[in-house]
Design a protein around this motif. Structure first.
Motif, short mmCIF file in Angstrom:
data_model
loop_
_atom_site.label_atom_id
_atom_site.label_comp_id
_atom_site.label_asym_id
_atom_site.label_seq_id
_atom_site.Cartn_x
_atom_site.Cartn_y
_atom_site.Cartn_z
N TYR A 65 0.82 -1.22 0.00
CA TYR A 65 0.00 0.00 0.00
C TYR A 65 0.85 1.26 0.00
O TYR A 65 0.38 2.33 -0.37
N HIS A 70 -1.57 4.32 -1.08
CA HIS A 70 -2.71 4.29 -0.15
C HIS A 70 -2.28 4.73 1.25
O HIS A 70 -3.08 5.25 2.02
N ASN B 79 -7.96 4.16 -4.02
CA ASN B 79 -7.07 5.02 -3.25
C ASN B 79 -5.67 5.08 -3.84
O ASN B 79 -4.74 5.54 -3.18
N VAL B 82 -3.12 8.32 -3.49
CA VAL B 82 -3.65 9.33 -2.57
C VAL B 82 -2.53 10.14 -1.92
O VAL B 82 -2.59 11.37 -1.86
N LYS B 165 -17.31 6.70 -7.29
CA LYS B 165 -16.10 6.17 -6.66
C LYS B 165 -16.40 4.94 -5.81
O LYS B 165 -15.64 4.00 -5.79
N PRO B 289 -11.81 13.42 -0.33
CA PRO B 289 -10.41 13.19 -0.70
C PRO B 289 -9.41 13.61 0.39
O PRO B 289 -8.23 13.30 0.27
N HIS B 292 -7.83 11.26 4.85
CA HIS B 292 -6.65 10.62 5.43
C HIS B 292 -5.76 11.60 6.19
O HIS B 292 -4.79 11.19 6.80
N ASN B 406 -5.15 0.50 6.87
CA ASN B 406 -6.05 1.22 5.97
C ASN B 406 -7.21 1.85 6.74
O ASN B 406 -7.61 2.98 6.46
N TYR B 410 -7.80 5.96 6.76
CA TYR B 410 -8.93 6.58 6.08
C TYR B 410 -10.06 6.94 7.04
O TYR B 410 -11.14 7.31 6.60
N VAL B 441 -12.57 0.02 3.17
CA VAL B 441 -11.17 -0.10 2.75
C VAL B 441 -10.46 -1.31 3.34
O VAL B 441 -9.36 -1.65 2.92
#
Lengths: 463, 474
Positions: A65, A70, B79, B82, B165, B289, B292, B406, B410, B441
């Motif tokens: 990731y 990510h 993602n 990102v 999305k 968006p 994170h 993840n 997020y 996610v």
């Protein structure tokens, strides 16, 4: 008040004099879980975790990731940096060159020595290289360590095409990584469809189709013969056993991993492919243990392989060994097998054993949604009707439900009737249990009726 | 397979090429935004044409672009890259957008004349919205009408993007349709129509102003902190506004006294924060968006608890003083002026600065839920219910967690979801707004938002299941 203080003080002092130094080599999931569980179980011993890889523990399964953007390295560290000081776990960045079990000390790169009372070897694995010509060229590598990731990032510049050899979990992860950077991937696999040495045919076909959907050039029944380099010593092409030459500037070798134990080969610690251990994860040397990918059980646990190279098993070994080292001798006794993965967009979970082909005494049921991205497979014992395993793709199932049902020896009809208790898909997702049970009833001449979801039963599964 | 992006590395590796339709979409959205800026600069664009270009361009352009961008790829988590993008990774673009947004809020709250609001006749940006305001309620636009229109436009157009999305997740689709509809209907169309029907904001032919009250049903006290202000209570009782005025008074009280605690008990605060609320609506669509960027540190959680509950106590005291002042008509409580001691500081510090300037302006710096996490008194109030008396929890699926991170990354509310998931523990946190993105996610199917019995909601198994090495003493 004062007297108690002194008494406690005396007790602490007596503990101190018995305090041992536990050294753990490797800060992956097995080593770190061991360290955490030594503390969790109340031991006050000094703990040092040595790693040559990174300063802090990170989730190895999440390396991909970072490359895909990510997450950043900081995001894949499961604990904030203060956690280790707070729990008095010393982290040491060093490379262990030799283990001297006679004098109970480690020789570190640079000449430093480190004494231990108890030693845990949790050094993980190394990607396999099966002796191909050109396998040591630049930009030919596996993906296991943080350094492998850095190297992948380095060679991704000016990369026009990557070839991946070996169709397992790391292979498809690597493919997904390259796709995220818009780098075309050719995937060579020995089998006739993806991961078919582990997955039954239908599931394997499903993932193969999904790989095509993502524009992965999957070449089945194709093996690597040779890797060809350019003038700078970097790969420029691979040649398959069929004689095809595929130009590429990167080769991912993902044909499995082997225990990373070269540094103890000339010590007295007994090894085979891995470090040989008993059920307590103890090696042949008193006070030396091994856990995680690098441990090899003299007596395998049931259907499990003698070397288990899975995140979850590394964690479970650490849980058991941490207790042992805290003075509560505990054997590693894994429960029912479970695993999970994500193949591009399709999630996979499994509970119990589902082999590519059913064993002789096993019956089989497979349902697939018309989208070709959701499926369920059940295996059960023909004689006792007891469930032996489940594979679910594109659908989430409750671990507690299947763990308990397998432990309680529930029949396949019981499992299907109570299937709603096990569903773990988010709210409002399309439910498939009725279609599954209908097909099962049709194929097996049964009259199973789905029961309503019951929280009472679900909570009983947890306890 | 398209050709690789030659600029690989950390630059901006888009997963697919931008095709002609996408470029058209970008051009339309860009044109719409340009028209807004040009009208602000008093360029003589015909108002109606300008409005159509701006609203149509932004809505149509974003929809077209995101339709092409996402539908070209198989459904799934999107993602990629990102952390490489300047706009959403505190890069140059992020700072530029942050400054523009922050500046816009400062002008909106304190210098509305700078965007063209003039009681004697609008100019610039505000003037362009006059035809729309005339259409709804036969008056020229205020800066708040402009703001409301643009806010709704942002939620609807970027909501469409969010729908594409997350098209693989029915939960995300329904939740997003709900916030879009709530904003469009409850916050925008219904209030404007009610005003048009002379149920609110009326100036009589004799020139007497009959007052204004909040007709956005979902904007509940204590988020709507001025609900009990005297001008609001008076307007709701104004004869010309009946029966609507009193109806809104009754519904408003029922919302915080009955609806909020009952729904929060059954489904958690998500029914409001990520399904209905306007602040949440913007955070989940335009703000998605930036999710994170929220801090996951323990220290941030500590700060959060002080701040959000501090604001909540502040609003309770302020409202108590306001209600006391209203009924006893004193203007003072304990010798303190109610307006200058309570209402004015709250309005300036919390109502404008915290929820507006910082809450939205700082999306590109601090993430999309700064206000919801650190400030909102409504979120604080529901958080206490969610934490101590609710059926909602995020269930952790046994031993399947791989600690990848993840979920935590997020989580827009900065909850370290992984901390719980990796020890097999359910997540029961006051701040969780139930957006469901952690569950989306998660690559291993570990997290699920559920409403179930309170019993065992906090389930913290002594061991993670799957390991029979450790026997539990029952």
């Amino acid at each position: 008040m004062r007297l108690t203080y002194f008494l406690n003080f005396e007790q602490n002092k007596s503990i101190r004099t018995n305090m041992q130094h536990i050294v753990i080599i490797g800060n992956g999931i097995a080593g770190i879980t061991t360290a955490r569980h030594i503390r969790k179980n109340g031991s006050d011993d000094a703990i040092t975790v040595i790693s040559a890889e990174t300063d802090y523990f990170f989730s190895r399964t999440a390396l991909m990731y970072i490359y895909m953007g990510h997450m950043k390295y900081d995001n894949i560290k499961p604990y904030e940096d203060w956690f280790w000081t707070k729990n008095k776990i010393d982290l040491k960045r060093a490379f262990v060159e030799k283990v001297d079990v006679r004098h109970k000390k480690l020789l570190l790169h640079g000449g430093e020595q480190l004494a231990y009372d108890q030693l845990v070897l949790a050094t993980g694995s190394k990607p396999n290289k099966l002796g191909w010509p050109g396998q040591n060229l630049k930009a030919v590598q596996g993906l296991y360590s943080y350094q492998d990731l850095e190297s992948m990032e380095h060679y991704s510049k000016d990369l026009k095409k990557a070839v991946i050899v070996g169709g397992g979990l790391i292979g498809i992860e690597m493919a997904e990584m390259f796709l995220s950077r818009n780098i075309p991937v050719t995937f060579l696999i020995r089998e006739d469809s993806f991961w078919s040495n582990v997955l039954p045919q239908e599931e394997s076909k499903m993932i193969s189709r999904h790989m095509h959907e993502h524009h992965i050039d999957l070449r089945t029944s194709t093996e690597l013969k040779e890797i060809v380099g350019d003038a700078n010593g970097r790969v420029r092409a691979v040649i398959t056993t069929e004689g095809d030459e595929i130009p590429c500037e990167f080769v991912g070798l993902t044909v499995g991993v082997s225990p990373n134990i070269a540094f103890i080969k000339d010590s007295e610690i007994e090894t085979n492919r891995g470090i040989l251990v008993d059920p307590y994860l103890a090696t042949n040397i008193e006070g030396v243990y091994a856990a995680g990918d690098c441990a090899e059980f003299r007596q395998p646990n049931g259907e499990r392989k003698p070397i288990e190279q899975v995140w979850y098993t590394g964690r479970m070994m650490g849980e058991a060994l941490g207790r042992t080292l805290a003075g509560k001798k505990t054997a590693y006794r894994p429960g029912h097998w479970f695993n999970s993965a994500k193949f591009l967009d399709i999630e996979y979970q499994t509970y119990g054993w589902v082999f590519p082909d059913p064993k002789e005494h096993e019956a089989d049921f497979y349902w697939e949604h018309k989208s070709g991205k959701v499926s369920l497979r059940l295996r059960w014992d023909k004689n006792t009707e007891k469930l032996t395993g489940v594979n679910n793709f594109g659908m989430r199932l409750r671990h507690h439900a299947f763990d308990k049902w397998l432990k309680d020896g529930r029949t396949v009809s019981y499992v299907l009737a109570h299937f709603r208790d096990a569903l773990f898909d988010p709210e409002f997702f399309k439910r498939h249990e009725q279609a599954i049970v209908d097909q099962f009833n049709l194929e097996n001449n049964t009259h199973i009726q789905l029961k309503k979801k019951s929280w009472q039963r679900i909570l009983a599964l947890v306890s | 397979m398209s050709q690789p992006d030659p600029s690989l590395s950390i630059a901006n590796p888009e997963p697919k090429d931008t095709d002609a339709l996408q470029k058209l979409g970008l051009a339309l959205a860009g044109l719409g935004t340009l028209v807004l800026f040009l009208s602000w600069g008093n360029l003589p664009i015909p108002h109606t044409l300008g409005l159509i270009l701006a609203i149509g361009g932004i809505l149509g352009g974003i929809s077209l672009y995101s339709y092409r961008f996402y539908m070209k790829q198989p459904p799934g988590i999107k993602n990629n890259g990102v952390w490489f993008k300047s706009l959403i990774n505190r890069g140059v673009l992020g700072w530029i957008v942050g400054v523009i947004l922050t500046g816009f809020y400062v002008l909106l709250y304190w210098y509305p004349e700078m965007i063209g609001f003039k009681p004697e006749g609008n100019e610039g940006l505000v003037a362009m919205f006059d035809p729309l305001s005339q259409f709804f309620k036969s008056t020229s636009a205020s800066q708040w009408f402009v703001y409301g229109t643009l806010y709704t436009l942002a939620i609807v157009s970027l909501g469409v993007k969010f729908l594409f999305k997350y098209r693989h997740s029915t939960y995300q689709i329904k939740r997003t349709l709900s916030v879009m509809a709530a904003q469009l209907l409850m916050a925008y169309l219904i209030p404007e129509i009610l005003a048009g029907l002379n149920y609110n904001d009326v100036t009589t032919q004799e020139g007497e102003y009959l007052g204004y009250y909040n007709t956005d049903l979902k904007n509940t006290w204590p988020l709507d902190y001025d609900f009990f202000y005297d001008w609001q209570l008076d307007a709701m009782q104004e004869e010309a506004y009946q029966p609507m005025g009193v109806l809104f008074l009754i519904i408003g009280i029922a919302m915080f006294l009955l609806v909020t605690p009952i729904l929060t008990y059954y489904v958690g605060k998500r029914w409001y924060c990520s399904w209905v609320c306007g602040c949440g609506g913007l955070a989940e669509t335009a703000g998605d968006p930036f999710r994170h960027l929220s801090s996951k540190k323990l220290s941030a959680w500590k700060l959060e608890r002080w701040l959000i509950h501090g604001v909540m106590v502040f609003v309770f005291i302020m409202t108590a003083a306001t209600v006391y002042g209203y009924f006893w008509n004193t203007g003072e409580v304990f010798g303190l002026n109610i307006y200058s001691t309570f209402q004015q500081p709250y309005g300036f510090l919390i109502g404008a600065t915290f929820s507006g300037v910082i809450g939205v302006g700082f999306y590109p710096m601090l993430g999309n839920r700064v206000w919801c996490r650190f400030g909102c008194p409504m979120a604080g109030y529901m958080g206490i219910i969610q934490r101590f008396k609710s059926r909602f929890r995020i269930t952790t699926n046994g031993g399947q967690c791989i600690s990848c991170g993840n979920c935590s990354t997020y989580c827009e509310q900065g909850i370290d979801v992984r901390w719980y998931a990796q020890r097999g523990q359910n997540i029961v946190r006051a701040s969780c707004v139930g957006c469901g993105v952690c569950s989306s996610v998660c690559p291993r199917g570990v997290l699920n938002l559920e409403n179930g019995p309170e019993d065992k909601r906090y389930d913290m198994p002594p061991i993670i299941i799957g390991n029979d090495s450790i026997q539990i003493d029952v």
